[in-house]
Scaffold this active site. Structure first.
Site, PDB file in Angstrom:
ATOM      1  N   SER A  69       6.235  -0.089  11.041  1.00  0.00           N
ATOM      2  CA  SER A  69       6.560  -1.445  10.593  1.00  0.00           C
ATOM      3  C   SER A  69       8.051  -1.541  10.306  1.00  0.00           C
ATOM      4  CB  SER A  69       5.770  -1.716   9.303  1.00  0.00           C
ATOM      5  OG  SER A  69       6.269  -2.837   8.608  1.00  0.00           O
ATOM      6  N   TYR A 113       2.357  -1.382   0.972  1.00  0.00           N
ATOM      7  CA  TYR A 113       2.484  -1.387   2.441  1.00  0.00           C
ATOM      8  C   TYR A 113       3.746  -0.629   2.865  1.00  0.00           C
ATOM      9  CZ  TYR A 113       2.458  -3.540   7.157  1.00  0.00           C
ATOM     10  OH  TYR A 113       2.432  -3.771   8.515  1.00  0.00           O
TER      11      TYR A 113
END
Ligand code: NAP
Ligand code: GCO
Length: 266
Positions: A147, A160
């Site tokens: 990510s 996250y």
């Protein structure tokens, strides 16, 4: 020399986790187009059925399995079932993931743990399950979907970011530990991609105007747009194929240039 042949996945078995829709679905379709036999899993039968319908619509022959990637016994069973149905997994794409957007001081520790469990511990469980057969075969490809948050932080995504930062290092460690067996483990770091996961960040305001985050991302992206799941297909085929046999422990950011750019001055 046939350069394009180096990108062919003919005869390979690819497993894409969480592949019933979104990024996983697009990547699986791309790998199928390059010649791979596809297996995917998702967390419940309803999602698997939805995935099976979508692949069928595209004329792609796949096997779909219910499996929670955080549960090691389920993963062991999944890998045996795929070996039985299609053969040993040559390409693993660790795509299944979740996000919880909560300010850190308001986040329950259980929610933090859940995100780490799905986004970081599960890729470890999955890789652990496929590596022995890859060693036996003398080759293997593992792609971890990382990510922007493998590099950057932002408000509300502490768990996250911690997981995806950890996934970057798990990628490098798998490459370090198993590169000697001709196993390549690389990451793809998607930028902001229009999928159900990011839908809340793109919702129109009550007056019909664009969401402020939507405008923010477009201004932060040199390509001046959100990515599509299909933007990830070329990089996924490359990292699955023998064209990338000397690429190991690398994170390929597919972000329209976000990480290169300081942003527009106000
Ligand atoms: P998504 O739309 O939420 O899809 C993820 C899939 O994984 C869903 O089908 C999900 O099922 C499944 N899943 C969740 N937990 C699971 C579990 N324990 N076992 C098996 N399957 C599970 O996400 P996406 O946007 O396509 O993202 C796919 C991956 O790319 C994720 O790892 C995400 O973090 C990453 N990523 C996304 C973006 C983006 O901008 N969209 C950018 C960078 C990275 P449910 O529907 O039940 O949750
Ligand atoms: C968020 C987003 C992101 C993206 C993606 C960026 O809330 O900031 O959901 O984290 O999904 O992972 O690469």
């Amino acid at each position: 020399m046939d350069v394009l042949n180096g990108f062919s996945l003919k005869g390979k078995v690819a497993l894409v986790t969480g592949g019933s829709y979104g990024i996983g679905f697009a990547i699986a379709c791309g790998l199928a187009d390059a010649g791979a036999k596809i297996a995917f899993n998702d967390i419940n039968q309803e999602l698997v059925n939805k995935g099976l319908d979508s692949y069928k619509e595209k004329g792609i022959d796949v096997r779909g399995y219910v499996c929670d990637v955080t549960k090691e016994p389920e993963v062991t069973e999944l890998i045996s079932a795929i070996e039985r149905d299609l053969g040993p997994v040559d390409i693993l794409v660790n795509n299944a993931g979740i996000i919880k957007r909560v300010p850190m001081t308001e986040m329950e520790v259980e929610d933090f743990r859940k995100v780490i469990d799905v986004d970081l511990t599960a890729p470890f469980i999955m890789a652990k399950a496929v590596i022995p057969a890859m060693i036996k075969k003398g080759s293997g490809k593992i792609i971890n979907i990382c990510s922007m948050m493998s590099e950057l932080g932002r408000e509300t995504v502490s768990a996250y970011a911690a997981a995806k930062g950890g996934l970057k290092m798990l990628t490098r460690n798998i490459a370090s530990e198993y590169g000697q067996y001709n196993i390549q483990c690389n990451g793809i770091g998607p930028g902001y991609i229009a999928t159900p996961q990011t839908a809340p960040l793109r919702e129109k305001q009550s007056d019909g105007s664009a969401h402020p985050f939507d405008k923010f991302i477009i201004s932060k992206t040199p390509a001046a747009r959100w990515g599509n799941a299909e933007d990830l297909i070329g990089p996924a085929v490359f990292l699955s194929s023998s064209a990338s046999d000397f690429v190991n422990g690398h994170i390929l950011y597919v972000d329209g240039g976000i990480l290169a750019y300081i942003g527009k001055q106000p």
